[in-house]
Design a protein around this motif. Sequence first.
Motif, PDB file in Angstrom:
ATOM      1  N   ARG A 280       0.787  -1.271  -0.028  1.00  0.00           N
ATOM      2  CA  ARG A 280      -0.019  -0.139   0.179  1.00  0.00           C
ATOM      3  C   ARG A 280       0.939   1.339  -0.062  1.00  0.00           C
ATOM      4  NH1 ARG A 280      -4.393   1.262   4.762  1.00  0.00           N
ATOM      5  NH2 ARG A 280      -4.902   3.599   4.092  1.00  0.00           N
ATOM      6  N   LEU A 281       1.898   1.367   0.971  1.00  0.00           N
ATOM      7  CA  LEU A 281       2.707   2.445   0.970  1.00  0.00           C
ATOM      8  C   LEU A 281       3.542   2.533  -0.227  1.00  0.00           C
ATOM      9  CD1 LEU A 281       4.011   2.126   4.495  1.00  0.00           C
ATOM     10  CD2 LEU A 281       2.319   3.798   3.696  1.00  0.00           C
ATOM     11  N   THR A 282       3.978   1.524  -0.982  1.00  0.00           N
ATOM     12  CA  THR A 282       4.735   1.536  -2.176  1.00  0.00           C
ATOM     13  C   THR A 282       3.874   2.057  -3.228  1.00  0.00           C
ATOM     14  OG1 THR A 282       6.262  -0.224  -1.288  1.00  0.00           O
ATOM     15  CG2 THR A 282       6.294   0.311  -3.598  1.00  0.00           C
ATOM     16  N   ASP A 283       3.005   1.619  -3.362  1.00  0.00           N
ATOM     17  CA  ASP A 283       1.906   2.235  -4.126  1.00  0.00           C
ATOM     18  C   ASP A 283       1.718   3.673  -4.407  1.00  0.00           C
ATOM     19  OD1 ASP A 283       0.232   1.246  -6.576  1.00  0.00           O
ATOM     20  OD2 ASP A 283      -1.526   2.419  -5.001  1.00  0.00           O
ATOM     21  N   LEU A 284       1.534   4.100  -3.008  1.00  0.00           N
ATOM     22  CA  LEU A 284       1.689   5.790  -2.839  1.00  0.00           C
ATOM     23  C   LEU A 284       2.641   6.321  -3.530  1.00  0.00           C
ATOM     24  CD1 LEU A 284       0.302   5.898   0.637  1.00  0.00           C
ATOM     25  CD2 LEU A 284      -1.072   6.638  -1.459  1.00  0.00           C
ATOM     26  N   VAL A 285       3.768   5.713  -3.173  1.00  0.00           N
ATOM     27  CA  VAL A 285       4.972   6.410  -3.797  1.00  0.00           C
ATOM     28  C   VAL A 285       5.073   6.349  -5.352  1.00  0.00           C
ATOM     29  CG1 VAL A 285       7.837   6.350  -3.600  1.00  0.00           C
ATOM     30  CG2 VAL A 285       6.425   6.019  -1.600  1.00  0.00           C
ATOM     31  N   LEU A 286       4.812   5.246  -5.978  1.00  0.00           N
ATOM     32  CA  LEU A 286       4.870   4.944  -7.487  1.00  0.00           C
ATOM     33  C   LEU A 286       3.817   5.684  -7.911  1.00  0.00           C
ATOM     34  CD1 LEU A 286       5.580   1.097  -7.578  1.00  0.00           C
ATOM     35  CD2 LEU A 286       7.067   2.899  -7.573  1.00  0.00           C
ATOM     36  N   ARG A 287       2.727   6.150  -7.351  1.00  0.00           N
ATOM     37  CA  ARG A 287       1.653   6.861  -7.976  1.00  0.00           C
ATOM     38  C   ARG A 287       1.884   8.543  -7.805  1.00  0.00           C
ATOM     39  NH1 ARG A 287      -2.761   6.897  -5.813  1.00  0.00           N
ATOM     40  NH2 ARG A 287      -2.602   5.511  -3.979  1.00  0.00           N
ATOM     41  N   GLY A 288       2.991   8.423  -7.248  1.00  0.00           N
ATOM     42  CA  GLY A 288       3.520  10.266  -7.039  1.00  0.00           C
ATOM     43  C   GLY A 288       2.857  10.971  -5.986  1.00  0.00           C
TER      44      GLY A 288
ATOM     45  N   THR B 149      -0.483  10.051   6.490  1.00  0.00           N
ATOM     46  CA  THR B 149      -1.954   9.695   6.655  1.00  0.00           C
ATOM     47  C   THR B 149      -1.752   8.052   6.458  1.00  0.00           C
ATOM     48  OG1 THR B 149      -2.640  11.770   5.684  1.00  0.00           O
ATOM     49  CG2 THR B 149      -4.173   9.642   6.020  1.00  0.00           C
ATOM     50  N   ALA B 150      -1.289   7.451   5.512  1.00  0.00           N
ATOM     51  CA  ALA B 150      -1.333   5.953   5.306  1.00  0.00           C
ATOM     52  C   ALA B 150      -0.775   5.247   6.717  1.00  0.00           C
ATOM     53  CB  ALA B 150      -0.603   5.468   4.046  1.00  0.00           C
ATOM     54  N   ILE B 151       0.406   5.749   7.125  1.00  0.00           N
ATOM     55  CA  ILE B 151       1.271   5.123   8.089  1.00  0.00           C
ATOM     56  C   ILE B 151       0.283   5.246   9.410  1.00  0.00           C
ATOM     57  CG2 ILE B 151       2.977   5.331   9.736  1.00  0.00           C
ATOM     58  CD1 ILE B 151       4.676   6.421   7.547  1.00  0.00           C
TER      59      ILE B 151
ATOM     60  N   GLY C 296      -1.140   8.525  15.435  1.00  0.00           N
ATOM     61  CA  GLY C 296      -0.647   9.571  14.848  1.00  0.00           C
ATOM     62  C   GLY C 296       0.649   9.628  14.359  1.00  0.00           C
ATOM     63  N   THR C 297       0.947  10.345  13.205  1.00  0.00           N
ATOM     64  CA  THR C 297       2.107  10.209  12.438  1.00  0.00           C
ATOM     65  C   THR C 297       2.967  11.810  12.348  1.00  0.00           C
ATOM     66  OG1 THR C 297       1.435   8.296  11.316  1.00  0.00           O
ATOM     67  CG2 THR C 297       3.399   9.240  10.588  1.00  0.00           C
ATOM     68  N   LEU C 298       4.165  11.718  12.646  1.00  0.00           N
ATOM     69  CA  LEU C 298       4.857  12.891  12.340  1.00  0.00           C
ATOM     70  C   LEU C 298       6.348  12.683  11.674  1.00  0.00           C
ATOM     71  CD1 LEU C 298       4.864  14.872  15.712  1.00  0.00           C
ATOM     72  CD2 LEU C 298       4.195  15.743  13.544  1.00  0.00           C
TER      73      LEU C 298
END
Length: 667
Positions: free
Chosen positions: A291-299, A307-309, A316-318
Amino acid sequence: MPTTGNTASPGTGADTGGGTGTGTGAGQSWTALRHLRHLLDLLDQGAPAEQFAPPPASARGPRLDEPDAAVVAEATRVALRIRRTLGQHRRREAELAALFDTAGDLARLRDPDAVLKAIVRRAKLLLGTDVTYLSLNDDEAGDTYMRVTDGSVSAAFQQVRLGMGEGLGGLVASTARPYSTGDYRDDRRFRHTTTIDGAVTEEGLRAILGVPLRLGTRVIGVLYAADRTARTFTPDEVALLSSLADHAAIAIDSARLLDETRSALVDLNAASRTIEAHSDAMRRAEDAHDRLTDLVLRGADISDVATAIGAVLQGGTLIHDADGTELARSGTDSGQPSARAVAASRTGGRAVSADGTWVCAVLAGPELLGSIALTGRPDLGDADRRLFERAGVVTALLLLQRRSVAETEDRVRGELLGDLLTGAADPASLPARARRVGVNLDHPHAVFVLHSATAPRQRLLAAAARVAHSRKGLAGLHHDDVVLVLPAEHTGPGPGVGADAAGLAGELGQGLGGPVTVGAAGPVTGPGRFPDAHAEALRCRTALRALGREGSGAALGDLGFLGVLLGDQTDLGGYVRRTLGPVLDYDARRGTELVHTLRTYFDEGTSRSRAAEALHVHVNTVVQRLDRIGRLLGHDWQRPERALELQLALRVHRVQRPDDSAALPPA
């Protein structure tokens, strides 16, 4: 036994003539037979041994003749032997029954401790001794140790250990043979030790019997029976305790095997659950990674990854860069990551917890790209921790991608910077090129030349590029120097670009962990003035290093007369103003002659008395005027370096033309 002559017994032959036998011989035989019958009755009744003795002479009736008396005595001895044999059989039968009961009881037990306690308790019941106990061999330590007791009152005795061959128990354990003693303390067959003798004495034991617990040829321990009074153990007691020990050894081994089997099943079930949980965690981690890799590949940008993490790990994520600048956050408030936690994660390569927040360093090999902080999950398990660390890898991929784009942009900016500083490109095209990268050349800009003796040039360039991005400027290498062009923060009267250079030196030095020297020039407006500004900034940086001012920032105007000498456009009036301005202003406002007094003071070799004579005033007047000058110029005005600056400014002020507008700039 008394009897009468008229009592007949079938088959006795007492009546020989059809009448009643009253002869002496017949009466004696009849009495012997009755005594024999009495012996048989006693055997049948299981009477005690003392009842088998012949009755007193007064109760026998007629005296037995010698042959009959011998028969009766022999019959009594035989009856006693028969009684002993029957007693032995009954006792053996009882012992065998007790052994069978013991075997059945032991077979029903499953807990090793319960088996051991049952063994010593049954041994105490079978032998009727004061104390029974059991020791087990320790193959690693090479001794046998007390495992369980029944009837013991001494703590030292209950914890004693016997070396192989030591004492009675150690001898049994080493030889696999039973041993007994009627009084242990005086028995020299055994190797006495202070520890063993002390424990036996404290327990008060005298007679001790020990038999081996054997599994095949291997001895696993010793079973004991002991009394607190001296006595001798019979062979039957030795055999009985040995039989019990044989049953006990099998029961102990069975309980051990059952316990090991039970533990193995528990471990197997736990391993099965662990494998299942690990498999689920792996599937979850793979799904999250995809899921995370797909986000990167889709730009997707860094905010989408944050948000995904947070959604995957339910927290919560920082996300921060290597300098601690926040890049993105989701589901939590802003905050700085713990520098100690980031360093620990970078060193160990694992996510670490700091005050309930999990921190994972984002790395590309050994290089720190940034960090991720996960809030709201203080109880992060191993599986989620690995997932969080995998999110750090994906974040590193995204940051590297962003850096690649930034480096491409930096090359474009570097080319623009080179054309600005060399003046080789068409000046008319430079403003448009600058606007495409977000730089407005119509605004006044300052030029800064940087140097670091400790940080590699590429690290210095990267730090300068971050400053340029944040302030909409340009950064790059020019003739092997790192150069920054930034919008000027001070364009009017005041500190000028020297203050900007000093702030920049502090900021870069803190980020790089070492001194950074910054020479500045400007501000300038328009592409055509940048080459001269760069040359001046370069001279300023060289002068700073020559003066030993590594790690500081300044413009030529901040270097005093040295800046005047190095500058292309000699601003003598500005130099005088910067050096003597407060005194000049005071004289102008008050109509005093502090400048003249100061010049005379230096001309007279800093002698107050000679200055007073030259000025035709009292020496106290000179002292008062110098005190006033000190308050205007600062307490260090008489230091050699400062005094030299003041004397040079006084000389320039003296030779300037009164109508020179640069001589006395307006206050």
